[in-house]
Design an enzyme around this catalytic site. Structure first.
Site, short mmCIF file in Angstrom:
data_model
loop_
_atom_site.label_atom_id
_atom_site.label_comp_id
_atom_site.label_asym_id
_atom_site.label_seq_id
_atom_site.Cartn_x
_atom_site.Cartn_y
_atom_site.Cartn_z
N GLU A 20 0.83 -1.26 0.08
CA GLU A 20 -0.02 -0.07 0.12
C GLU A 20 0.93 1.32 -0.16
O GLU A 20 1.76 1.29 0.88
CB GLU A 20 -0.83 -0.04 1.24
CG GLU A 20 -1.95 1.20 1.02
CD GLU A 20 -2.71 1.47 2.44
OE1 GLU A 20 -3.59 2.39 2.32
OE2 GLU A 20 -2.58 0.90 3.25
N GLU A 49 4.93 5.01 3.44
CA GLU A 49 4.51 6.07 4.00
C GLU A 49 5.64 7.13 4.04
O GLU A 49 6.72 6.77 4.28
CB GLU A 49 3.71 6.21 5.43
CG GLU A 49 3.66 7.21 6.34
CD GLU A 49 2.79 8.11 5.22
OE1 GLU A 49 1.62 7.82 4.61
OE2 GLU A 49 3.00 9.48 4.97
N ASP A 78 -3.33 11.61 -1.77
CA ASP A 78 -3.44 13.09 -1.83
C ASP A 78 -3.89 13.75 -3.30
O ASP A 78 -3.06 13.22 -4.34
CB ASP A 78 -1.89 13.66 -1.51
CG ASP A 78 -1.67 13.31 -0.04
OD1 ASP A 78 -2.70 13.34 0.83
OD2 ASP A 78 -0.51 13.37 0.30
N LYS A 90 -3.55 21.52 -7.91
CA LYS A 90 -3.01 22.42 -9.03
C LYS A 90 -2.03 21.58 -10.10
O LYS A 90 -1.68 20.48 -9.95
CB LYS A 90 -1.80 23.05 -8.29
CG LYS A 90 -2.14 24.07 -7.46
CD LYS A 90 -1.10 25.27 -6.81
CE LYS A 90 -1.68 25.96 -5.77
NZ LYS A 90 -1.17 26.48 -4.69
N ASP A 140 -12.46 9.42 -2.44
CA ASP A 140 -13.69 10.18 -2.43
C ASP A 140 -13.63 11.18 -3.45
O ASP A 140 -14.57 12.14 -3.61
CB ASP A 140 -14.05 10.83 -0.87
CG ASP A 140 -13.03 11.62 -0.65
OD1 ASP A 140 -11.79 11.41 -0.65
OD2 ASP A 140 -13.20 13.00 -0.23
N THR A 171 -10.39 2.20 4.96
CA THR A 171 -9.32 2.85 5.55
C THR A 171 -9.58 4.07 6.38
O THR A 171 -11.11 4.22 6.63
CB THR A 171 -8.61 3.59 4.34
OG1 THR A 171 -9.30 4.76 3.83
CG2 THR A 171 -8.35 2.75 3.04
N1 SAM Z 1 -4.25 5.67 2.86
C1 SAM Z 1 -4.65 6.42 3.99
C2 SAM Z 1 -6.20 6.30 4.19
O1 SAM Z 1 -6.75 6.21 3.31
O2 SAM Z 1 -6.98 6.54 5.22
C3 SAM Z 1 -4.15 7.78 4.07
C4 SAM Z 1 -4.52 8.79 3.03
S1 SAM Z 1 -3.60 10.21 3.38
C5 SAM Z 1 -4.96 11.43 2.35
C6 SAM Z 1 -2.50 10.21 2.07
C7 SAM Z 1 -1.04 9.61 2.62
O3 SAM Z 1 -0.06 9.28 1.58
C8 SAM Z 1 -0.43 10.57 3.52
O4 SAM Z 1 -0.22 9.84 4.72
C9 SAM Z 1 0.72 10.94 3.06
O5 SAM Z 1 1.70 11.21 3.77
C10 SAM Z 1 1.06 9.81 1.91
N2 SAM Z 1 1.74 9.92 0.83
C11 SAM Z 1 1.47 11.21 -0.11
N3 SAM Z 1 2.43 10.86 -1.18
C12 SAM Z 1 3.43 9.88 -0.80
C13 SAM Z 1 4.51 9.61 -1.56
N4 SAM Z 1 4.96 10.16 -2.51
N5 SAM Z 1 5.01 8.73 -0.96
C14 SAM Z 1 4.81 7.91 0.28
N6 SAM Z 1 3.50 8.39 0.74
C15 SAM Z 1 3.08 9.37 0.34
#
Ligand code: SAM
Length: 222
Positions: free
Chosen positions: A45, A70, A119, A123, A155, A194
């Site tokens: 994941e 992460e 994320d 932009k 979402d 999640t």
């Molecule tokens: N997957 C979880 C959930 O659905 O509850 C967390 C969603 S959160 C919006 C997105 C996560 O992805 C954050 O913890 C962020 O730090 C991580 N993340 C974003 N870009 C990343 C990258 N390039 N490499 C590793 N992790 C990343």
């Protein structure tokens, strides 16, 4: 995800037996099964956040090896704490930016990739940072075995539409697409929520999901 600096998280992660330490990462490609001590499939994941999804999956599927990735220590620490409370032999963590994913897994070493509530980077100039972008799909295409698949839930409708538009240019194909996962009993079978999914679905937001795989041309050119 809102990031707060969690005091001492780097130190805890540097000592944690559940985290594959950064200095070992270059030695990992092609050796994940050996590291788990079995020949089971590898599911990863990317952007796992606090780790509820992957911890639950690892508990429910003990015959699969899971790797949670992460970027931030302050978030990863929450997943590490879950493992301290309930250690699972088939789950390991990596603190890294997914940009380098093809340096940590060998070609065709991964059986499945999960992206959950990635994320959105709204932009346009940041489109390349979105985890379902064509740039990331190219990296995933290297590490995913032939017959493997990627599952993405969100979402965020704009991000989902973007992700679907990326498939053609990236040379990937969709097996399943839904704009309302929770209204689809077939695709909901075995669904593990999640942290973000719980939050947004409880507010009534529909959850989009696709399941995709690289087109056959990608493997021919590998
Ligand atoms: N997957 C979880 C959930 O659905 O509850 C967390 C969603 S959160 C919006 C997105 C996560 O992805 C954050 O913890 C962020 O730090 C991580 N993340 C974003 N870009 C990343 C990258 N390039 N490499 C590793 N992790 C990343």
């Amino acid at each position: 995800m809102r990031l707060r600096n969690v005091t001492g998280s780097r130190e805890v992660i540097a000592e944690s037996p559940y985290v594959v330490q950064e200095e070992l990462a270059p030695r990992c490609p092609g050796r994940w099964r050996e590291m788990f001590g079995n020949g089971n499939s590898i599911h990863i994941e990317i952007g796992m956040g606090k780790g509820k999804f992957i911890h639950t999956m690892a508990k429910e599927h003990t015959d699969i090896n899971y790797v949670g990735i992460e970027k931030y220590s302050s978030v990863l620490i929450r997943a590490v704490r879950k493992m301290e409370a309930e250690a699972l032999p088939n789950l390991k963590f990596l603190r890294m930016d997914a940009e380098d994913i093809a340096k940590v897994f060998g070609a065709g070493e991964v059986d499945r990739i999960y992206l959950n509530f990635s994320d959105p980077w709204p932009k346009d100039r940041h489109a390349r940072r979105r985890l379902p972008s064509r740039e990331f799909l190219a990296r995933y295409g290297v590490i995913l075995k032939q017959g493997g698949r990627l599952e993405f839930k969100t979402d965020n409708r704009a991000l989902f539409d973007f992700a679907l538009d990326e498939l053609g240019p990236a040379g990937w194909e969709a097996e399943e697409v839904t704009y309302d996962l929770h209204g689809d009993p077939r695709l909901m079978e075995g669904n593990v929520m999640t942290e973000y999914e719980e939050k947004f679905s409880s507010r009534g937001a529909p959850i989009c999901k696709y399941i995709i795989h690289p087109g056959s041309e990608m493997y021919e050119n590998r």
